[in-house]
Design a protein around this motif. Structure first.
Motif, PDB file in Angstrom:
ATOM      1  N   LYS A 179       1.109   6.614   0.210  1.00  0.00           N
ATOM      2  CA  LYS A 179       0.269   7.307  -0.779  1.00  0.00           C
ATOM      3  C   LYS A 179      -0.046   6.452  -2.002  1.00  0.00           C
ATOM      4  O   LYS A 179      -0.669   6.939  -2.947  1.00  0.00           O
ATOM      5  N   LYS A 180       0.335   5.190  -1.988  1.00  0.00           N
ATOM      6  CA  LYS A 180       0.096   4.294  -3.125  1.00  0.00           C
ATOM      7  C   LYS A 180      -0.956   3.266  -2.745  1.00  0.00           C
ATOM      8  O   LYS A 180      -0.941   2.738  -1.622  1.00  0.00           O
ATOM      9  N   ASP A 181      -1.852   2.959  -3.666  1.00  0.00           N
ATOM     10  CA  ASP A 181      -2.933   2.012  -3.371  1.00  0.00           C
ATOM     11  C   ASP A 181      -2.473   0.585  -3.657  1.00  0.00           C
ATOM     12  O   ASP A 181      -2.872  -0.035  -4.641  1.00  0.00           O
ATOM     13  N   TYR A 182      -1.657   0.066  -2.740  1.00  0.00           N
ATOM     14  CA  TYR A 182      -1.173  -1.305  -2.869  1.00  0.00           C
ATOM     15  C   TYR A 182      -2.328  -2.303  -2.689  1.00  0.00           C
ATOM     16  O   TYR A 182      -3.294  -2.040  -1.973  1.00  0.00           O
ATOM     17  N   THR A 183      -2.176  -3.465  -3.309  1.00  0.00           N
ATOM     18  CA  THR A 183      -2.956  -4.618  -2.886  1.00  0.00           C
ATOM     19  C   THR A 183      -2.327  -5.152  -1.614  1.00  0.00           C
ATOM     20  O   THR A 183      -1.103  -5.324  -1.549  1.00  0.00           O
ATOM     21  N   THR A 193      -7.164  -3.596  -0.113  1.00  0.00           N
ATOM     22  CA  THR A 193      -6.297  -2.570  -0.684  1.00  0.00           C
ATOM     23  C   THR A 193      -5.955  -1.555   0.392  1.00  0.00           C
ATOM     24  O   THR A 193      -6.724  -1.351   1.336  1.00  0.00           O
ATOM     25  N   PHE A 195      -5.739   1.775   0.202  1.00  0.00           N
ATOM     26  CA  PHE A 195      -6.619   2.939   0.258  1.00  0.00           C
ATOM     27  C   PHE A 195      -7.945   2.590   0.935  1.00  0.00           C
ATOM     28  O   PHE A 195      -8.500   3.420   1.674  1.00  0.00           O
ATOM     29  N   TYR A 196      -8.454   1.380   0.685  1.00  0.00           N
ATOM     30  CA  TYR A 196      -9.689   0.985   1.360  1.00  0.00           C
ATOM     31  C   TYR A 196      -9.478   0.962   2.864  1.00  0.00           C
ATOM     32  O   TYR A 196     -10.308   1.461   3.635  1.00  0.00           O
ATOM     33  N   GLN A 198      -7.207   2.536   4.616  1.00  0.00           N
ATOM     34  CA  GLN A 198      -6.986   3.890   5.134  1.00  0.00           C
ATOM     35  C   GLN A 198      -8.293   4.646   5.329  1.00  0.00           C
ATOM     36  O   GLN A 198      -8.379   5.514   6.206  1.00  0.00           O
ATOM     37  N   SER A 199      -9.306   4.313   4.543  1.00  0.00           N
ATOM     38  CA  SER A 199     -10.568   5.049   4.635  1.00  0.00           C
ATOM     39  C   SER A 199     -11.666   4.298   5.379  1.00  0.00           C
ATOM     40  O   SER A 199     -12.713   4.896   5.678  1.00  0.00           O
TER      41      SER A 199
END
Length: 210
Positions: A179-183, A193, A195-196, A198-199
């Motif tokens: 749930k964290k937007d790591y680099t 990243t 989040f990128y 994941q989406s």
């Protein structure tokens, strides 16, 4: 914290030099060009705490002996891949035409799952098999070093010795759960990243691609 990326060797595997505020360094996946890596670190005036491996395929370990000799440090790797360092058939150097068979002299230290104190660095290791049996994702601060598990818009192959598609799917499910937007700093190619990925990464969006 500063992360320096140097693609090295014939397949341009990413070697990372991670510097903290005390100007100590971790070297992650030094796959080749040991003199260049050592000279860079000396030019920075940094103290090397250790070498850490996301996994022990030939393109990620080729400069390990050079750096261990130069700086007198330990090399950490998932203990399931200790023998990869000295066995070409396991580190996959025996699998590719034109690649010299690689057998290192370095004696590895165990990279334990969970929290590790390595020199002045706090490293959280997540076992992430699939690309290889001992593939490990490294969390350092807000950064993930994913080796050949996760790339920008892709993932690592599972058809080399000890690779396993079912295990890779489990590892990808773990990455989808974070749930964290790591680099994200992968073993090959550009950073991204979480989040990128994941989406947008099809291998994280769809379950039927392999």
């Amino acid at each position: 914290m500063e992360v320096i990326c140097k693609p090295v060797g014939p397949v341009q595997a990413n070697c990372y030099i991670v510097l903290n505020d005390e100007n100590h360094a971790l070297v992650i996946d030094p796959g080749d060009e040991g003199k260049m890596i050592a000279d860079l670190i000396k030019g920075l005036g940094a103290k090397v705490d250790a070498v850490v491996l996301t996994h022990a395929h030939f393109d990620h370990i080729g400069a390990v002996d050079d750096l261990v000799k130069e700086f007198g440090v330990d090399v950490y790797v998932n203990e399931q891949e200790f023998d990869f360092l000295c066995k070409p058939e396991k580190n996959s150097s025996a699998c590719f035409m034109g690649v010299p068979h690689m057998a290192l002299n370095a004696k590895p230290a165990a990279l334990k799952e969970g929290a590790n104190k390595i020199g002045t660095f706090d490293v959280t290791a997540y076992y992430a098999p699939g690309h290889s049996i001992g593939s490990t994702i490294l969390e350092i601060g807000d950064d993930l070093f994913t080796g050949d598990v996760l790339f920008a818009s892709s993932i690592g192959r599972t058809d080399l010795p000890s690779g396993d598609a079912a295990q890779m799917k489990q590892t990808l499910n773990f990455l989808k759960s974070l749930k964290k937007d790591y680099t994200v700093y992968p073993g090959h190619g550009p950073s991204t990243t979480l989040f990128y990925e994941q989406s947008h990464n099809p291998y994280l969006l769809y379950d039927n691609l392999f």
